[in-house]
Design an enzyme around this catalytic site. Structure first.
Site, PDB file in Angstrom:
ATOM      1  N   SER A  25       0.908  -1.251   0.016  1.00 44.69           N
ATOM      2  CA  SER A  25       0.133   0.113  -0.002  1.00 44.69           C
ATOM      3  C   SER A  25       0.825   1.187   0.100  1.00 44.69           C
ATOM      4  O   SER A  25       0.300   2.531   0.162  1.00 44.69           O
ATOM      5  CB  SER A  25      -1.037   0.110   1.309  1.00 44.69           C
ATOM      6  OG  SER A  25      -0.174  -0.100   2.457  1.00 44.69           O
ATOM      7  N   ASN A 112      -2.145  -2.945  13.181  1.00 45.79           N
ATOM      8  CA  ASN A 112      -3.280  -2.645  13.273  1.00 45.79           C
ATOM      9  C   ASN A 112      -3.788  -1.397  13.933  1.00 45.79           C
ATOM     10  O   ASN A 112      -4.655  -0.762  13.377  1.00 45.79           O
ATOM     11  CB  ASN A 112      -4.005  -3.969  13.790  1.00 45.79           C
ATOM     12  CG  ASN A 112      -3.827  -5.129  12.871  1.00 45.79           C
ATOM     13  OD1 ASN A 112      -3.135  -4.925  11.762  1.00 45.79           O
ATOM     14  ND2 ASN A 112      -4.073  -6.456  13.449  1.00 45.79           N
ATOM     15  N   THR A 157     -41.402  25.291  -8.987  1.00 48.65           N
ATOM     16  CA  THR A 157     -41.651  23.954  -8.842  1.00 48.65           C
ATOM     17  C   THR A 157     -41.954  23.074  -9.924  1.00 48.65           C
ATOM     18  O   THR A 157     -42.419  23.552 -10.769  1.00 48.65           O
ATOM     19  CB  THR A 157     -42.789  23.729  -7.459  1.00 48.65           C
ATOM     20  OG1 THR A 157     -44.060  24.097  -8.270  1.00 48.65           O
ATOM     21  CG2 THR A 157     -42.679  24.405  -6.175  1.00 48.65           C
ATOM     22  N   HIS A 158     -41.457  21.888 -10.008  1.00 48.12           N
ATOM     23  CA  HIS A 158     -41.535  21.178 -11.275  1.00 48.12           C
ATOM     24  C   HIS A 158     -41.044  21.680 -12.466  1.00 48.12           C
ATOM     25  O   HIS A 158     -41.406  21.547 -13.530  1.00 48.12           O
ATOM     26  CB  HIS A 158     -42.813  20.900 -11.471  1.00 48.12           C
ATOM     27  CG  HIS A 158     -43.709  20.351 -10.375  1.00 48.12           C
ATOM     28  ND1 HIS A 158     -43.767  18.829  -9.960  1.00 48.12           N
ATOM     29  CD2 HIS A 158     -44.482  20.819  -9.475  1.00 48.12           C
ATOM     30  CE1 HIS A 158     -44.463  18.764  -8.919  1.00 48.12           C
ATOM     31  NE2 HIS A 158     -44.833  20.013  -8.505  1.00 48.12           N
ATOM     32  N   SER A 279     -14.848  26.975 -26.831  1.00 45.25           N
ATOM     33  CA  SER A 279     -14.886  25.778 -27.475  1.00 45.25           C
ATOM     34  C   SER A 279     -13.496  25.880 -28.636  1.00 45.25           C
ATOM     35  O   SER A 279     -13.333  26.945 -29.074  1.00 45.25           O
ATOM     36  CB  SER A 279     -16.132  25.628 -28.076  1.00 45.25           C
ATOM     37  OG  SER A 279     -16.097  24.902 -29.410  1.00 45.25           O
ATOM     38  N   LYS A 285     -18.717  30.344 -27.978  1.00 48.69           N
ATOM     39  CA  LYS A 285     -19.084  29.382 -26.768  1.00 48.69           C
ATOM     40  C   LYS A 285     -18.563  30.061 -25.324  1.00 48.69           C
ATOM     41  O   LYS A 285     -17.136  30.425 -25.726  1.00 48.69           O
ATOM     42  CB  LYS A 285     -18.703  28.078 -26.968  1.00 48.69           C
ATOM     43  CG  LYS A 285     -19.730  27.235 -27.811  1.00 48.69           C
ATOM     44  CD  LYS A 285     -21.154  27.195 -27.289  1.00 48.69           C
ATOM     45  CE  LYS A 285     -21.327  26.328 -26.350  1.00 48.69           C
ATOM     46  NZ  LYS A 285     -21.285  24.920 -26.572  1.00 48.69           N
ATOM     47  N   ASN A 287     -18.629  28.065 -21.860  1.00 51.45           N
ATOM     48  CA  ASN A 287     -19.232  27.048 -21.253  1.00 51.45           C
ATOM     49  C   ASN A 287     -18.987  27.092 -19.693  1.00 51.45           C
ATOM     50  O   ASN A 287     -18.080  27.501 -19.312  1.00 51.45           O
ATOM     51  CB  ASN A 287     -18.597  25.801 -21.873  1.00 51.45           C
ATOM     52  CG  ASN A 287     -18.899  25.701 -23.389  1.00 51.45           C
ATOM     53  OD1 ASN A 287     -19.968  25.904 -23.713  1.00 51.45           O
ATOM     54  ND2 ASN A 287     -17.942  24.834 -24.129  1.00 51.45           N
ATOM     55  N   GLU A 292     -20.249  22.273 -14.291  1.00 52.29           N
ATOM     56  CA  GLU A 292     -20.222  21.083 -14.787  1.00 52.29           C
ATOM     57  C   GLU A 292     -19.370  19.853 -14.107  1.00 52.29           C
ATOM     58  O   GLU A 292     -19.902  18.842 -13.584  1.00 52.29           O
ATOM     59  CB  GLU A 292     -20.273  20.961 -16.074  1.00 52.29           C
ATOM     60  CG  GLU A 292     -21.349  21.485 -16.989  1.00 52.29           C
ATOM     61  CD  GLU A 292     -21.105  21.791 -18.338  1.00 52.29           C
ATOM     62  OE1 GLU A 292     -21.801  21.626 -19.113  1.00 52.29           O
ATOM     63  OE2 GLU A 292     -19.746  22.097 -18.887  1.00 52.29           O
ATOM     64  N   TYR A 319      -9.198  -6.744  12.419  1.00 58.31           N
ATOM     65  CA  TYR A 319      -8.444  -6.550  11.216  1.00 58.31           C
ATOM     66  C   TYR A 319      -8.432  -7.243  10.291  1.00 58.31           C
ATOM     67  O   TYR A 319      -8.146  -8.625  10.361  1.00 58.31           O
ATOM     68  CB  TYR A 319      -6.915  -5.929  11.558  1.00 58.31           C
ATOM     69  CG  TYR A 319      -6.365  -5.229  10.426  1.00 58.31           C
ATOM     70  CD1 TYR A 319      -6.534  -4.052  10.049  1.00 58.31           C
ATOM     71  CD2 TYR A 319      -5.672  -6.375   9.529  1.00 58.31           C
ATOM     72  CE1 TYR A 319      -5.900  -3.642   8.862  1.00 58.31           C
ATOM     73  CE2 TYR A 319      -5.052  -5.786   8.408  1.00 58.31           C
ATOM     74  CZ  TYR A 319      -5.215  -4.336   7.876  1.00 58.31           C
ATOM     75  OH  TYR A 319      -4.678  -3.978   6.887  1.00 58.31           O
ATOM     76  N   GLN A 324      -7.127  -2.367   4.033  1.00 55.75           N
ATOM     77  CA  GLN A 324      -6.101  -1.601   3.231  1.00 55.75           C
ATOM     78  C   GLN A 324      -7.040  -0.604   2.312  1.00 55.75           C
ATOM     79  O   GLN A 324      -6.600   0.533   1.832  1.00 55.75           O
ATOM     80  CB  GLN A 324      -5.066  -2.402   2.735  1.00 55.75           C
ATOM     81  CG  GLN A 324      -4.273  -1.652   2.162  1.00 55.75           C
ATOM     82  CD  GLN A 324      -2.839  -2.515   2.016  1.00 55.75           C
ATOM     83  OE1 GLN A 324      -2.074  -2.740   2.751  1.00 55.75           O
ATOM     84  NE2 GLN A 324      -2.438  -2.902   0.737  1.00 55.75           N
ATOM     85  N   LYS A 327      -8.415   3.628   2.263  1.00 59.87           N
ATOM     86  CA  LYS A 327      -7.568   4.647   2.076  1.00 59.87           C
ATOM     87  C   LYS A 327      -7.875   5.622   0.870  1.00 59.87           C
ATOM     88  O   LYS A 327      -7.803   6.793   0.913  1.00 59.87           O
ATOM     89  CB  LYS A 327      -6.201   4.548   2.504  1.00 59.87           C
ATOM     90  CG  LYS A 327      -5.902   4.294   3.926  1.00 59.87           C
ATOM     91  CD  LYS A 327      -4.149   3.725   3.956  1.00 59.87           C
ATOM     92  CE  LYS A 327      -4.334   2.865   5.217  1.00 59.87           C
ATOM     93  NZ  LYS A 327      -5.077   1.519   4.983  1.00 59.87           N
TER      94      LYS A 327
HETATM   95  N1  ARG Z   1      -1.035  -1.575   5.197  1.00 54.70           N
HETATM   96  C1  ARG Z   1      -2.026  -2.017   5.883  1.00 54.70           C
HETATM   97  C2  ARG Z   1      -3.282  -1.280   5.889  1.00 54.70           C
HETATM   98  O1  ARG Z   1      -3.324  -0.330   5.094  1.00 54.70           O
HETATM   99  C3  ARG Z   1      -1.452  -1.879   7.347  1.00 54.70           C
HETATM  100  C4  ARG Z   1      -1.958  -2.731   8.461  1.00 54.70           C
HETATM  101  C5  ARG Z   1      -1.469  -4.195   8.260  1.00 54.70           C
HETATM  102  N2  ARG Z   1      -1.585  -5.024   9.324  1.00 54.70           N
HETATM  103  C6  ARG Z   1      -1.519  -6.203   8.895  1.00 54.70           C
HETATM  104  N3  ARG Z   1      -1.512  -7.215   9.824  1.00 54.70           N
HETATM  105  N4  ARG Z   1      -1.491  -6.806   7.754  1.00 54.70           N
HETATM  106  O2  ARG Z   1      -4.345  -1.674   6.444  1.00 54.70           O
END
Ligand code: ARG
Length: 468
Positions: A25, A112, A157-158, A279, A285, A287, A292, A319, A324, A327
């Site tokens: 990661s 964790n 409205t509408h 454009s 144009k 825009n 948008e 966990y 992972q 994120k």
């Molecule tokens: N890279 C992991 C995550 O983002 C960190 C935690 C990993 N823990 C494990 N026991 N594999 O969740």
């Protein structure tokens, strides 16, 4: 940097590179590098305070982490997928820096609780930025609303002309929505401001740690009270994504109106050149790309919410590596929301209103039909009956292309002798708006009251946030 896995003890074979790459990661969680170092500093200081580690060892680790912190700020840290994620990368870099004593840092801790701590710290830093941007947007909204208390436009409205309203009142409707958004993000902070550190892998630890101390060092107001929950809870991220989705929905609705109202057909609004594009083929144009794009970006934010909800729905406590996947969507949402708010606020601040065109749209339509029905009801005619009378007049007016205010008094008298000259006053669009004194209505007095409340709320935010 060493290429041996930090957890390699019980393994006799190494995985193929593509497997490592798939599991890594570091490509995205390096965004948490600063939080990871901060979390480790608090953890190791707690290990010193509780006597779990020798002061001399801790001092070495602290010095090493502080050095990494400086290198990070200068952009000098290099991460590698061999070390999988930001936590093991930092530990490996620390080992390179200070040698095997670095290995003591992970006492009474697991990745964790470490990753959860980093993520809490990250969100705790980002949420106030979102609030500040919302506050900026609300400030512009309130300014524009004060300038347009008496700017009359058709209310819809509408998407059909309904009753005339003030453009200032329309803007303040969005103020209310963004204010609720702020309240949601403020509440979101409460669930973010809790330390999972010390929950360890899932069950707590036998070391005599002091979780409240490390939480305090990190600026958290509270600690998680269940170690399983601490390492597996991502509600604070889900709340952020769902609050962000509602916010983007508000921005998207607003954008939809800006796009329509700046069209040739409406011409109510005119975007500044700074927030429009041309454009490549059609020279005429202009825009509304930014509006948008913000409308479109609501899609990716909803997607990020659905993504994490789906990740979370089937994972057992505590966990699991699925987590992972929490994120990238969150990072992307923070970025999208901050940028969307910034661009939207600039766009709104430089938007001009075509007051004449807006007001004109209420002069030849039948958006004053309710006024006539109310006029008759005030004279004692039951409202239902008044409604039917006016309905017939509208039908006739549509055929003759004649608005209600153009009907001669003599004709009105035929309908009811109760109708007098003063009916024309009531049929005027501006009068219709001005007189709506009911609480929260579009009446000028009500708008001014709401502007006062809004200004007080904005000032309160300002004073609370300049203190801290
Ligand atoms: N890279 C992991 C995550 O983002 C960190 C935690 C990993 N823990 C494990 N026991 N594999 O969740």
């Amino acid at each position: 940097m060493s290429t041996k896995k930090l957890w390699g003890g019980r393994f006799t074979e190494t995985g193929a590179k593509y497997v490592d790459d798939f599991g890594a990661s570091i490509g995205f969680d390096q965004l948490l590098a600063a939080e990871d170092i901060t979390g480790s500093l608090a953890h190791v200081k707690m290990l010193k305070k509780t006597g779990i580690l020798d002061a001399a060892d801790v001092d070495q680790i602290v010095a090493g982490l502080e050095k990494l912190e400086q290198q990070l700020q200068k952009g000098e840290l290099e991460f590698s997928t061999v070390n999988e994620d930001i936590h093991m990368n930092i530990e490996a870099l620390l080992t390179d820096e200070i040698g095997p004593v670095a290995g003591k840092l992970h006492t009474a801790r697991s990745r964790n609780d470490q990753v959860a701590t980093d993520f809490h710290l990250y969100m705790k830093h980002q949420l106030p930025k979102v609030l500040d941007r919302l506050h900026d947007l609300e400030t512009v909204l309130v300014e524009k609303a004060s300038e347009n208390v008496e700017t009359i436009m058709p209310g819809y409205t509408h998407l059909q002309h309904a009753q005339p309203i003030s453009y200032g009142h329309y803007l303040l409707a969005y103020y209310q929505m963004f204010k609720r958004d702020m309240e949601r993000f403020e509440f979101n902070i409460q669930h973010t401001d809790i330390s999972p550190l010390g929950a360890a892998a899932l069950a707590g630890t036998t070391f005599p740690i002091d979780r409240e101390y490390s939480a305090k060092l990190l600026g958290f107001s509270d600690v998680y009270h269940n170690s399983l929950d601490a390492v597996s809870d991502r509600d604070f991220v889900l709340e952020f994504l769902s609050n962000a989705s509602i916010l983007m929905m508000h921005l998207s609705r607003f954008c939809e109106e800006i796009v329509s109202w700046s069209s040739y057909e409406f011409k109510y609004l005119s975007l500044s050149d700074q927030f429009s594009t041309g454009s490549s083929i059609m020279p005429q144009k202009k825009n509304p790309d930014m509006a948008e794009l913000i409308r479109g970006k609501s899609g990716r934010v909803y997607g990020n919410l659905m993504g994490l909800l789906t990740v979370m729905k089937g994972i057992p406590l505590a966990y699991n590596k699925d987590l992972q996947e929490d994120k990238e969507g969150a990072f992307d949402t923070v970025n999208t929301v901050l940028m969307s708010l910034h661009v939207f606020t600039g766009m709104l601040a430089t938007l001009t209103v075509n007051e004449d065109r807006m007001a004109h749209a209420t002069t030849n339509d039948f958006s004053n039909a309710t006024e006539l029905a109310d006029y008759l009801a005030n004279k004692g005619i039951p409202f239902r009956q008044a409604h039917a009378i006016v309905g017939k007049l509208v039908l006739d007016g549509l055929k003759k292309n004649r608005p209600l205010q153009a009907i001669p008094l003599a004709e009105y008298k035929e309908i009811s002798p109760l109708i007098d000259e003063d009916v024309y006053h009531d049929l005027d669009a501006k009068v219709a708006v001005e007189r709506r004194h009911s609480l929260g209505g579009t009446g000028f007095d009500q708008i001014k009251l709401e502007l006062k409340r809004a200004n007080a709320q904005l000032a309160q935010y300002q004073s609370l946030n300049s203190e801290s």
